[in-house]
Design a protein around this motif. Structure first.
Motif, PDB file in Angstrom:
ATOM      1  N   ASP A 374       2.359  -0.591  -7.795  1.00 37.71           N
ATOM      2  CA  ASP A 374       0.939  -0.940  -7.715  1.00 37.71           C
ATOM      3  C   ASP A 374       0.267  -0.475  -6.437  1.00 37.71           C
ATOM      4  OD1 ASP A 374       0.068  -2.274 -10.126  1.00 37.71           O
ATOM      5  OD2 ASP A 374       1.504  -3.847  -9.648  1.00 37.71           O
ATOM      6  N   PHE A 375       0.970   0.309  -5.625  1.00 33.14           N
ATOM      7  CA  PHE A 375       0.368   0.788  -4.384  1.00 33.14           C
ATOM      8  C   PHE A 375      -0.908   1.584  -4.642  1.00 33.14           C
ATOM      9  CE2 PHE A 375       0.005   4.552  -1.618  1.00 33.14           C
ATOM     10  CZ  PHE A 375      -0.378   3.921  -0.446  1.00 33.14           C
ATOM     11  N   LEU A 376      -0.886   2.483  -5.625  1.00 33.74           N
ATOM     12  CA  LEU A 376      -2.042   3.346  -5.857  1.00 33.74           C
ATOM     13  C   LEU A 376      -3.218   2.594  -6.476  1.00 33.74           C
ATOM     14  CD1 LEU A 376      -0.265   6.590  -7.100  1.00 33.74           C
ATOM     15  CD2 LEU A 376      -1.292   6.146  -4.866  1.00 33.74           C
ATOM     16  N   TYR A 377      -2.966   1.470  -7.121  1.00 36.38           N
ATOM     17  CA  TYR A 377      -4.059   0.668  -7.684  1.00 36.38           C
ATOM     18  C   TYR A 377      -5.021   0.245  -6.582  1.00 36.38           C
ATOM     19  CZ  TYR A 377      -6.472  -3.043 -10.236  1.00 36.38           C
ATOM     20  OH  TYR A 377      -7.432  -3.841 -10.820  1.00 36.38           O
ATOM     21  N   TYR A 378      -4.475  -0.008  -5.402  1.00 37.43           N
ATOM     22  CA  TYR A 378      -5.302  -0.443  -4.276  1.00 37.43           C
ATOM     23  C   TYR A 378      -5.618   0.685  -3.295  1.00 37.43           C
ATOM     24  CZ  TYR A 378      -4.294  -5.273  -5.659  1.00 37.43           C
ATOM     25  OH  TYR A 378      -4.198  -6.457  -6.351  1.00 37.43           O
ATOM     26  N   HIS A 379      -4.731   1.672  -3.184  1.00 30.90           N
ATOM     27  CA  HIS A 379      -4.840   2.612  -2.066  1.00 30.90           C
ATOM     28  C   HIS A 379      -4.893   4.075  -2.500  1.00 30.90           C
ATOM     29  CE1 HIS A 379      -4.028  -0.640   0.780  1.00 30.90           C
ATOM     30  NE2 HIS A 379      -3.024  -1.016   0.021  1.00 30.90           N
ATOM     31  N   ALA A 380      -5.262   4.350  -3.742  1.00 32.66           N
ATOM     32  CA  ALA A 380      -5.247   5.728  -4.231  1.00 32.66           C
ATOM     33  C   ALA A 380      -6.134   6.648  -3.396  1.00 32.66           C
ATOM     34  CB  ALA A 380      -5.668   5.783  -5.699  1.00 32.66           C
ATOM     35  N   GLU A 381      -7.238   6.135  -2.866  1.00 33.83           N
ATOM     36  CA  GLU A 381      -8.159   6.954  -2.086  1.00 33.83           C
ATOM     37  C   GLU A 381      -7.952   6.791  -0.586  1.00 33.83           C
ATOM     38  OE1 GLU A 381     -10.020   9.033  -3.704  1.00 33.83           O
ATOM     39  OE2 GLU A 381      -9.330   8.203  -5.619  1.00 33.83           O
ATOM     40  N   GLY A 382      -6.911   6.064  -0.204  1.00 34.87           N
ATOM     41  CA  GLY A 382      -6.710   5.786   1.209  1.00 34.87           C
ATOM     42  C   GLY A 382      -5.914   6.858   1.922  1.00 34.87           C
ATOM     43  N   PRO A 383      -5.851   6.773   3.241  1.00 37.18           N
ATOM     44  CA  PRO A 383      -5.166   7.807   4.035  1.00 37.18           C
ATOM     45  C   PRO A 383      -3.657   7.843   3.824  1.00 37.18           C
ATOM     46  CG  PRO A 383      -5.860   5.972   5.436  1.00 37.18           C
ATOM     47  CD  PRO A 383      -6.483   5.742   4.095  1.00 37.18           C
ATOM     48  N   LEU A 384      -3.044   6.692   3.521  1.00 35.00           N
ATOM     49  CA  LEU A 384      -1.597   6.702   3.329  1.00 35.00           C
ATOM     50  C   LEU A 384      -1.223   7.440   2.057  1.00 35.00           C
ATOM     51  CD1 LEU A 384       1.201   5.932   4.232  1.00 35.00           C
ATOM     52  CD2 LEU A 384       0.903   3.685   3.167  1.00 35.00           C
ATOM     53  N   ALA A 385      -2.003   7.252   0.978  1.00 36.62           N
ATOM     54  CA  ALA A 385      -1.733   7.982  -0.267  1.00 36.62           C
ATOM     55  C   ALA A 385      -1.830   9.485  -0.037  1.00 36.62           C
ATOM     56  CB  ALA A 385      -2.690   7.540  -1.360  1.00 36.62           C
ATOM     57  N   GLN A 386      -2.811   9.905   0.736  1.00 34.64           N
ATOM     58  CA  GLN A 386      -2.936  11.327   1.049  1.00 34.64           C
ATOM     59  C   GLN A 386      -1.753  11.812   1.861  1.00 34.64           C
ATOM     60  OE1 GLN A 386      -6.806  12.077   2.805  1.00 34.64           O
ATOM     61  NE2 GLN A 386      -7.794  10.588   1.454  1.00 34.64           N
ATOM     62  N   ARG A 387      -1.316  10.988   2.815  1.00 33.02           N
ATOM     63  CA  ARG A 387      -0.170  11.366   3.639  1.00 33.02           C
ATOM     64  C   ARG A 387       1.098  11.464   2.793  1.00 33.02           C
ATOM     65  NH1 ARG A 387       0.161  12.953   9.255  1.00 33.02           N
ATOM     66  NH2 ARG A 387       2.382  12.991   9.698  1.00 33.02           N
TER      67      ARG A 387
END
Length: 530
Positions: A374-387
């Motif tokens: 469920d990480f991407l449900y909350y953070h898909a547009e965040g910097p960690l997902a990009q990293r």
């Protein structure tokens, strides 16, 4: 007339409800505070009266007086083993000769270890009962399941007999108890000084003062304890500190274990505690699950491949400020590799402060494996997902099988295997950015895990599994972690080449030949400082 005026013992059963739902909370609190003896049983009592449901107020009798902390609404098993007065007993719920009415037995823990102790534990090691009797004028037994569902009439009779005998015991007059205020294992770098803290308590509700002698045994590293003597009146407590200095020459994953012993002037039984101090292992395993404990699936896989590791529990399943017990950045930086899993935590799989700390860890060259459905449900547009190398994601194609990608060193030749998901499957499909690559695929070939290595000065590496790694079968999980750790390690991208050389005469000794070949091996990636 209050309950205490009429009854020495009260047996209260709530098969489908709780005392607070029928106006019983206040009378039970008054009864106990006046010295009552209470046996309370029911599969939903902790849920309704202990804070599991936000629709109902949480009366103080359960959490504060009986020292019961609600943990989980549905225990994953109907098997329990006894502790304290029920030591040596095992229970099975439901079945023949029972009410057969258990479908959501609660899991609980002790709210105040200076007042109460655990009574039962389920197969997953979570609590199924709490008994309060320490330095209080009353005695209470709480079962987070229905007594009426205990299989076997003879077993039920024995449980009730032990319950009544325990409830009618007189107040303690002597005894000393040790409880830890810090973790039993403290981790620090060579040269650091760490302090264990404990609480020593006189557990008698009445009686005489007790003198306690405090000694250490078994330690190799420089250690001191303060104080070495204590005089305690009934229910009085004092804080003990044990200070350990880690030698500057201590290596990776070095440890020292000691035993703290308390001997009393009034009793022959000694109170003991085992404490451990160590340096960081090569791997930090961050247990960030909620509701369903998944730690054992990772520890068993790492142990099967003999990888040394330390464990950090975020304790997000317990009450307290959100994120207060997450590993801080300086802790993460101690470890060359961090494995972080979130299990069924859909509520807050990676908190904002955790995202920032993980980003800083990667910016400094860290190596991270994140398993989170469920990480991407909350953070898909965040910097960690990009990293982590995520370009796009899809939560509508949940994988039911998984297989490693043999072409990638972090993937490996395992699977396809069926995923065994003990909770709702909200796993995702991920599309990697151009310089990231799939390391696992689902039943339709869709990427469900990706690897990414940055090409900046940090040279960090990351593996993101958009499904819970714990849902893999044991051998596949161990293989997946072995491949992952191998790629994440400082030598994960190493290559070696041997230039052709003229064979030496047969009379040449063997070792010079070995030395000559070893001198031609070239390691392509520098190791990251420890």
């Amino acid at each position: 007339m209050c309950i205490r005026d009429r009854y020495d013992i009260v047996l209260w059963s709530s098969p489908r409800g709780a005392p607070g739902l029928v106006g019983g909370a206040a009378p039970l609190k008054d009864y106990l505070e006046q010295g009552g003896r209470l046996f309370l049983s029911g599969q939903d009592i902790a849920y309704f009266d202990g804070g599991g449901s936000t629709l109902y107020p949480m009366p103080p009798y359960l959490n504060q007086t009986m020292s019961v902390r609600y943990q989980n609404d549905t225990a994953p098993t109907f098997h329990l083993s006894g502790l304290g007065p029920f030591a040596g007993m095992t229970l099975t719920l439901n079945g023949p000769e029972t009410a057969n009415n258990q479908n959501s037995s609660d899991e609980v823990s002790v709210a105040d270890v200076h007042k109460a102790s655990p009574l039962w534990k389920y197969d997953d090691n979570q609590g199924g009962g709490v008994g309060a009797s320490i330095c209080v004028p009353y005695r209470s037994l709480f079962f987070s399941f229905g007594y009426e569902a205990i299989s076997g009439a003879e077993t039920r009779r024995e449980v009730l007999r032990r319950s009544l005998d325990w409830l009618m015991e007189p107040p303690r007059t002597s005894g000393l108890a040790l409880s830890r205020l810090s973790d039993p294992t403290l981790i620090g770098l060579p040269g650091q000084t760490l302090t264990h803290t404990l609480r020593l308590r006189h557990t008698g509700y009445a009686g005489q003062p007790e003198a306690a002698a405090i000694t250490l045994d078994g330690n190799r590293w420089a250690t001191t304890v303060t104080p070495t003597m204590a005089l305690l009146t009934p229910c009085e407590w004092t804080t003990l500190t044990v200070t350990v200095t880690i030698p500057t020459e201590a290596g990776v994953n070095a440890r020292d274990t000691l035993t703290l012993t308390i001997k009393s002037s009034q009793t022959h039984e000694a109170a003991t505690a085992t404490l451990q101090t160590k340096t960081p292992a090569p791997i930090l395993l961050v247990d960030d699950d909620r509701w369903y404990p998944m730690e054992a699936y990772y520890t068993s896989a790492l142990a099967a491949r003999q990888f040394p590791f330390d464990i950090w529990d975020t304790r997000h399943s317990q009450s307290g400020p959100i994120g207060a017990t997450s590993p801080e950045t300086h802790v993460l930086h101690r470890y060359p590799i961090v494995i972080w899993f979130t299990g069924y935590d859909w509520y807050g799989p990676i908190l904002p402060n955790e995202e920032m700390r993980l980003l800083e860890y990667l910016h400094q060259g860290g190596r991270l494996l994140l398993s989170s459905q469920d990480f991407l449900y909350y953070h898909a547009e965040g910097p960690l997902a990009q990293r982590l190398g995520v370009l796009n994601w899809n939560e509508g194609q949940q994988p039911t099988t998984a297989a490693g990608v043999p072409d990638h060193p972090a993937g490996g030749d395992w699977g396809p295997v069926a995923l065994s998901v003990p909770f709702k499957n909200w796993s995702d499909v991920v599309e990697p950015i151009p310089d990231a690559a799939p390391v696992a695929r689902g039943q339709e070939g869709q990427p469900i895990a990706i690897a990414h290595q940055t090409h900046d000065t940090s040279n960090s590496k990351s593996l993101f599994y958009a499904f819970p790694l714990e849902t893999l079968p044991d051998e596949a999980r161990a293989m997946a972690l072995e491949q992952s750790i191998g790629w994440l390690s400082p030598l994960g991208n190493s290559t070696w080449t041997i230039r052709p050389v003229t064979p030496l005469p047969p009379a040449t000794p063997v070792m010079p030949i070995v030395d000559q070949y070893l001198s031609l091996i070239h390691i392509s990636e520098p190791t990251r400082p420890y």
